[in-house]
Design an enzyme around this catalytic site. Sequence first.
Site, short mmCIF file in Angstrom:
data_model
loop_
_atom_site.label_atom_id
_atom_site.label_comp_id
_atom_site.label_asym_id
_atom_site.label_seq_id
_atom_site.Cartn_x
_atom_site.Cartn_y
_atom_site.Cartn_z
N CYS A 88 0.88 -1.17 0.00
CA CYS A 88 0.00 0.00 0.00
C CYS A 88 0.91 1.22 0.00
O CYS A 88 1.73 1.36 -0.90
CB CYS A 88 -0.96 -0.04 1.18
SG CYS A 88 -0.21 -0.42 2.78
N GLY B 142 3.02 -0.02 3.82
CA GLY B 142 3.12 -1.47 3.82
C GLY B 142 3.01 -2.10 5.19
O GLY B 142 3.49 -3.21 5.39
N TRP B 143 2.34 -1.40 6.13
CA TRP B 143 2.21 -2.01 7.46
C TRP B 143 0.76 -2.03 7.96
O TRP B 143 0.49 -2.51 9.05
CB TRP B 143 3.09 -1.31 8.49
CG TRP B 143 3.00 0.19 8.58
CD1 TRP B 143 1.86 0.95 8.54
CD2 TRP B 143 4.08 1.12 8.74
NE1 TRP B 143 2.17 2.28 8.68
CE2 TRP B 143 3.52 2.43 8.80
CE3 TRP B 143 5.47 0.98 8.85
CZ2 TRP B 143 4.31 3.56 8.96
CZ3 TRP B 143 6.23 2.12 9.01
CH2 TRP B 143 5.66 3.38 9.06
N ARG C 2 -2.79 -1.97 5.49
CA ARG C 2 -3.55 -2.77 4.52
C ARG C 2 -2.76 -3.99 4.06
O ARG C 2 -3.32 -5.07 3.86
CB ARG C 2 -3.92 -1.90 3.32
CG ARG C 2 -4.98 -0.86 3.62
CD ARG C 2 -5.09 0.20 2.54
NE ARG C 2 -4.02 1.20 2.65
CZ ARG C 2 -4.02 2.37 2.02
NH1 ARG C 2 -5.04 2.68 1.22
NH2 ARG C 2 -3.04 3.23 2.17
N ARG D 140 -1.69 3.01 16.41
CA ARG D 140 -3.06 2.81 15.95
C ARG D 140 -4.05 2.69 17.12
O ARG D 140 -5.21 3.11 17.01
CB ARG D 140 -3.14 1.57 15.07
CG ARG D 140 -2.33 1.66 13.79
CD ARG D 140 -2.90 2.69 12.83
NE ARG D 140 -2.09 2.78 11.63
CZ ARG D 140 -1.23 3.76 11.37
NH1 ARG D 140 -1.09 4.75 12.25
NH2 ARG D 140 -0.53 3.78 10.25
#
Length: 652
Positions: free
Chosen positions: A397, A400-401, A403, A443
């Site tokens: 994406c 790269g961590w 999706r 997140r």
Amino acid sequence: AMTFYRLILFTHAGDAGWHIPEVYDRRGTSVQWQAQTKSETFQHVVQIPLAAIDKVEKILDGYTAEQGSRTLLLTGKDCNRWVKFTNVNNQDCARAFEALITYAFPGRRNLGYLFAFEARRAEVLSSSQSIEPNRRVFEPEEEFARMKLFQPRSVMRGGVATQVPSPWILSCEINRTYGLCGSYPNRFVVPVQADDGDVEGRRLLAKTAAFRSEGRLPALSWGSGIDGASIWRCSQPKVGLQGNRSSHDERYLRHIAEMASGPTSPSKGPTMSMAYAKMLIGGADVDLNVKKGTLRILDLRPKSSAMANRTTGYGYENLSNYPLCSISFCGIGNIHSVRDSYNRLSNLCISPICNDTTWTSLVEDTKWMNMLRLILSASWQAAFHVHFHRVPVLLHCSHGWDRTSQVSALAQLFLDPYYRTLEGFPVLVEKDFMAFGHPFHTRAGHGEGSADNSENQNSPIFIQFLDGVNQIRNQFPNMFEFNARYLLIISQHMYSCRFGTLLCDNERERELDANTRTRTYCMWSYLRENATRLNIVNPYFTPKKLLMPPLSVLLRNVVLWQDYFCRYGAKATIVSMDPQLLPFVSTGSEEGRMCKVEDMMELHCKDDDVTAALNKANAEAAKWKQIAEKTKKELENYKKEEGVGNEAFTVV
């Protein structure tokens, strides 16, 4: 009451009966319906981990400004649950407010104040010897050896079987101290041409990493032990508006593509007719004419987003520079789209005034279900190309961590039955999320609330992955060794900070900075050691190698994860279980029967009634079998005692 771990609110009996805190919690309407109890006799115990609190507010709630605030409103990170309770006076309210602010929000960098570290602090400080760290469930050497990646391959040359070396190698040196890529594991699999044991291989790795965002060069996540069929992951290239290119990056991807056309590859993959392939894809835009010796790139972003990233110096691969590659865009939204959709769905599920006659359309309007379908579709396509076309697939994406971790892990659930077991699923999560740098800490916003997060990088990416797993498990339950409760428990500890497993942003932070394996307890060990007590094992598990349903079946049966999103709802959602089935919710083991029904109701799942009905049927069958065997023995004894000859006795 408040501990270092959680806030606990009890109902208490007064002159007017039970005093119940105003709360949207599973222990309210939904459980009263599920357990078929009456509110006036139903005692509530509301619990919320301090780390799962997102916001603490003082509100007047009927009092004047001169009287001061006596009411606190707590909003949770999980499903936007909220709890509102009133103190005796405003002084108590102020003390409770300060205590909650202090212990719920110690700050993003103050990891040591999280309960995961506090729970083991006394043991760590009192130990005269060094504490043995928790075992890693993902060890690269062991896991890739299980896939048989590094074994020599047997190929036919001139009618003679010949042993050739594996096309892959484990890179152990160049990132040992996380100098090449700080968000990658210190050991990962690369093409044998990029062996970091020689100067040219190290140069190829370094130059390729320099051309990728955050240094996240292509690395293998899953591979076949017989040919080049494999799943790779990386971040976006630094193409920019000028159309920059890197000869090393192009050569690196060419080496990956050539694995599927070299002598180590079988001449053809599994036999599949065109009619069967069309039935599987169901008319979706999936390329059926993939050539051998090519690399299939799945850019998980919308193409418009990938093109927009060129203005910031990034972008996507120009196929004129990568002749052995093909590329598709999957249209999956970024972390901000996921967060907004999650908040809309959570607010809908806890709302007391939503229109139930348009419930399904309201759920769809949140776009959460559509995102899930896009993620599952991309995962299915990756697995389809790997299994049937026997080609390597590269996923990326932006960084790269997020999706990429979701799609890579879900694709492996389709391909590899090991990851659908209680032993293998933790390996999958540790490999594709933890080792490859999904930023759990950022997140989930551990240690801080939304008011403290100015960058607003919070997003329930891992919760969305668990939802994707649950969608597959919900459609094919007997192909998973774990049940819905297992996923629900993991989702709870995403925010609880009870364990150190899902803390920090990457392997380097966990191993070098926080030392979580020594200073905290492991969630996987807890689940493994308490599997029976927690009732997370699927007794009807039937191992099968490949899980590849028609894509239309997979996507059309995506439904709301009620166990997660509706557990704190103001309205009852999950259908009530027959009270006669409650004793059969557990698997029937001695340890399972020791669990109180009330404990089980804390995590009541939608499919508990089906499992309970099956358990009851099995118990009935076992009872009648025992009666039949006992009767048969009695008849045999009677036959001997009465001296009956060779008369045949039939048990009816």
